[in-house]
Each structure stands twice: as C-alpha cells, then as structure tokens.
Design a protein around this motif. Structure first.
Motif, PDB file in Angstrom:
ATOM      1  N   ALA A 168       0.813  -1.219   0.000  1.00  0.00           N
ATOM      2  CA  ALA A 168       0.000   0.000   0.000  1.00  0.00           C
ATOM      3  C   ALA A 168       0.845   1.268   0.000  1.00  0.00           C
ATOM      4  O   ALA A 168       0.409   2.312  -0.465  1.00  0.00           O
ATOM      5  CB  ALA A 168      -0.942   0.005   1.200  1.00  0.00           C
ATOM      6  N   VAL A 169       2.056   1.183   0.536  1.00  0.00           N
ATOM      7  CA  VAL A 169       2.907   2.373   0.580  1.00  0.00           C
ATOM      8  C   VAL A 169       4.063   2.292  -0.422  1.00  0.00           C
ATOM      9  O   VAL A 169       5.017   3.049  -0.360  1.00  0.00           O
ATOM     10  CB  VAL A 169       3.461   2.618   2.006  1.00  0.00           C
ATOM     11  N   GLY A 170       3.951   1.341  -1.353  1.00  0.00           N
ATOM     12  CA  GLY A 170       4.924   1.287  -2.430  1.00  0.00           C
ATOM     13  C   GLY A 170       6.233   0.607  -2.111  1.00  0.00           C
ATOM     14  O   GLY A 170       7.244   0.852  -2.780  1.00  0.00           O
ATOM     15  N   ILE A 171       6.262  -0.262  -1.082  1.00  0.00           N
ATOM     16  CA  ILE A 171       7.477  -0.982  -0.722  1.00  0.00           C
ATOM     17  C   ILE A 171       7.269  -2.473  -1.006  1.00  0.00           C
ATOM     18  O   ILE A 171       6.256  -3.046  -0.609  1.00  0.00           O
ATOM     19  CB  ILE A 171       7.832  -0.793   0.766  1.00  0.00           C
ATOM     20  N   THR A 172       8.203  -3.081  -1.703  1.00  0.00           N
ATOM     21  CA  THR A 172       8.100  -4.502  -2.037  1.00  0.00           C
ATOM     22  C   THR A 172       8.951  -5.330  -1.074  1.00  0.00           C
ATOM     23  O   THR A 172      10.166  -5.131  -1.012  1.00  0.00           O
ATOM     24  CB  THR A 172       8.587  -4.767  -3.473  1.00  0.00           C
ATOM     25  N   PRO A 173       8.336  -6.248  -0.331  1.00  0.00           N
ATOM     26  CA  PRO A 173       9.123  -7.089   0.585  1.00  0.00           C
ATOM     27  C   PRO A 173      10.132  -7.934  -0.173  1.00  0.00           C
ATOM     28  O   PRO A 173       9.843  -8.431  -1.263  1.00  0.00           O
ATOM     29  CB  PRO A 173       8.060  -7.962   1.255  1.00  0.00           C
ATOM     30  N   ALA A 174      11.310  -8.093   0.403  1.00  0.00           N
ATOM     31  CA  ALA A 174      12.369  -8.863  -0.251  1.00  0.00           C
ATOM     32  C   ALA A 174      12.239 -10.359   0.036  1.00  0.00           C
ATOM     33  O   ALA A 174      12.925 -11.167  -0.588  1.00  0.00           O
ATOM     34  CB  ALA A 174      13.728  -8.367   0.224  1.00  0.00           C
ATOM     35  N   ILE A 175      11.391 -10.736   0.979  1.00  0.00           N
ATOM     36  CA  ILE A 175      11.189 -12.145   1.319  1.00  0.00           C
ATOM     37  C   ILE A 175       9.700 -12.448   1.344  1.00  0.00           C
ATOM     38  O   ILE A 175       8.867 -11.542   1.320  1.00  0.00           O
ATOM     39  CB  ILE A 175      11.827 -12.496   2.682  1.00  0.00           C
ATOM     40  N   ALA A 176       9.358 -13.737   1.382  1.00  0.00           N
ATOM     41  CA  ALA A 176       7.956 -14.154   1.408  1.00  0.00           C
ATOM     42  C   ALA A 176       7.252 -13.572   2.622  1.00  0.00           C
ATOM     43  O   ALA A 176       7.868 -13.356   3.668  1.00  0.00           O
ATOM     44  CB  ALA A 176       7.867 -15.677   1.431  1.00  0.00           C
ATOM     45  N   SER A 177       5.953 -13.320   2.470  1.00  0.00           N
ATOM     46  CA  SER A 177       5.194 -12.631   3.512  1.00  0.00           C
ATOM     47  C   SER A 177       5.232 -13.365   4.846  1.00  0.00           C
ATOM     48  O   SER A 177       5.341 -12.739   5.910  1.00  0.00           O
ATOM     49  CB  SER A 177       3.747 -12.423   3.069  1.00  0.00           C
ATOM     50  N   GLU A 178       5.157 -14.695   4.831  1.00  0.00           N
ATOM     51  CA  GLU A 178       5.172 -15.437   6.090  1.00  0.00           C
ATOM     52  C   GLU A 178       6.541 -15.331   6.770  1.00  0.00           C
ATOM     53  O   GLU A 178       6.629 -15.191   7.994  1.00  0.00           O
ATOM     54  CB  GLU A 178       4.817 -16.906   5.861  1.00  0.00           C
TER      55      GLU A 178
END
Length: 224
Positions: A168-178
């Motif tokens: 929502a704030v334009g940041i992509t996680p570098a690892i899986a959500s869990e």
C-alpha cells in the motif's frame, strides 16, 4: 409439561456452564502466566476464579487440558484481531498516505507495523503464557504439533497484513510474507522479553521503544 420445563432449563444451564468455563479459563490464564503450568495447581485456579474443585472437574479433566484450551482461545482471539486489521487496512493506508503525500519511508512504516503487533491487549501476560506453551511443546510432541499449527496460522495472517501494508505504501518485501512476519514477530517478542526482564510498571512502553530502535534499519533490509 415436565419435558417442556426441562427443555427450557437446558439453555440457561448451558449458558451458566459456559460462564463458569470462561471464568476458570480467565483465572487459569493469569495463574499459568504468573507461576507456570507445573507450579500451578487446580486449587490455585479455582481459588482465583472463586469456584470449587468440583466446578473445575465438571469442565476439564486435567489442568493440561485447560492449558491447551487457553492456547487455542488465545490464538483464535489474536487471529480475529489480525483479520480485522486486514479488513481495515484499505481505510488505514489511504488516510496515512493523505497525511504523508507520496510513498511512506521505511521509518514511517515502522509505527504501522508496531501498531499491528501491539493491539492485542496485555502482551506481557500472553508472552509469559506462550513461553510456557513453547516449553511444553518442546517436551510433548502432541502439544508441539498443535503449537506449530497455531503458529503457522498466525504467521500466515500477520504476513498477509504486513505484505498489504508494504504494498500500500509502495514498498516490495524482499522475502515471502510469512517469513517477513516471522522476522518481525521475533524482533518484537525479543523486545518484549527484554522489557519484562528489566522490570518496572511500563513494560509495554519499554517494549515499544526497543522494537522501534530495532525497526529503524530492519524494514529497509527487508524491502527490495
């Protein structure tokens, strides 16, 4: 006539039984958190709930059964809170973005992550209870299986929330959500544990401060 009266009495009896069960569970949660499952006795639990041993054994066969019922209730309550957070995220995020035009920075996202972790009531007691549950789970494979199932469900739910917050704030996680959820939860729990060990009457405040200090660089490292 007698059958009708008996049928009418059953709902009232069931409601009373449920209230008794809930009072026993509330009392046991406090006792288990304070002294641990092995030191806790049935008498300590019933005295805290203001009931007799008979009331206890009409609802639970052993204190271990009660302990596991508490674990299930606690996880279910926290999952409901996490699901409510998911439902509200579409409302929360646009408001934050209006207050902070453009994409939020990792530092600005930190308090949002903390708020999801800290909204679950008295985290100190839950953490103490969960510590007892972990010890029992490592000693008893059956409890371990239940613990891992509950933890996996919680990690999935929290991972969904955090992934949605990042997106929502334009940041992509570098690892899986869990995996992201596990890292953040472990960081928060370590902060809470340190705050509990330090003592004092402001455990939640201190835990928040420690968590935020550790979050400053953590989110940036977890974002690609």
């Amino acid at each position: 006539m007698g059958s009708t009266t008996e049928a009418e009495n059953k709902p009232a009896e069931s409601a009373r039984r449920q209230k008794t069960r809930e009072r026993l569970m509330d009392a046991a949660f406090e006792v288990f958190s304070e002294v641990g499952i092995h030191a806790a006795t049935v008498e300590m639990i019933t005295e805290r709930a203001d009931f007799t041993r008979g009331a206890f054994y009409s609802n639970f066969d052993t204190k271990e059964e009660l302990f596991l019922a508490l674990a299930e209730r606690g996880y279910n309550e926290r999952l409901e809170l996490l699901r409510a957070s998911v439902a509200n995220i579409d409302v929360i995020m646009p408001t934050l973005l209006e207050e902070n035009p453009g994409t939020l920075s990792a530092t600005e996202l930190g308090p949002i992550v903390a708020s999801f972790l800290e909204q679950q009531g008295d985290n100190r007691l839950w953490f103490l209870f969960q510590s007892e549950l972990r010890l029992l789970a490592m000693r008893d494979p059956e409890v371990g299986k239940l613990f891992l199932e509950q933890k996996h469900a919680a990690d999935q739910e929290f991972g969904n929330i955090i992934a949605a917050a990042f997106t929502a704030v334009g940041i992509t996680p570098a690892i899986a959500s869990e995996e992201l959820a596990i890292v953040l939860m472990n960081t928060y729990e370590a902060s809470l544990q340190e705050a509990i060990m330090a003592g004092g009457d402001k455990v939640q405040v201190r835990a928040h401060e420690l968590f935020m200090q550790r979050m400053l660089g953590l989110i940036s490292q977890l974002a690609s």
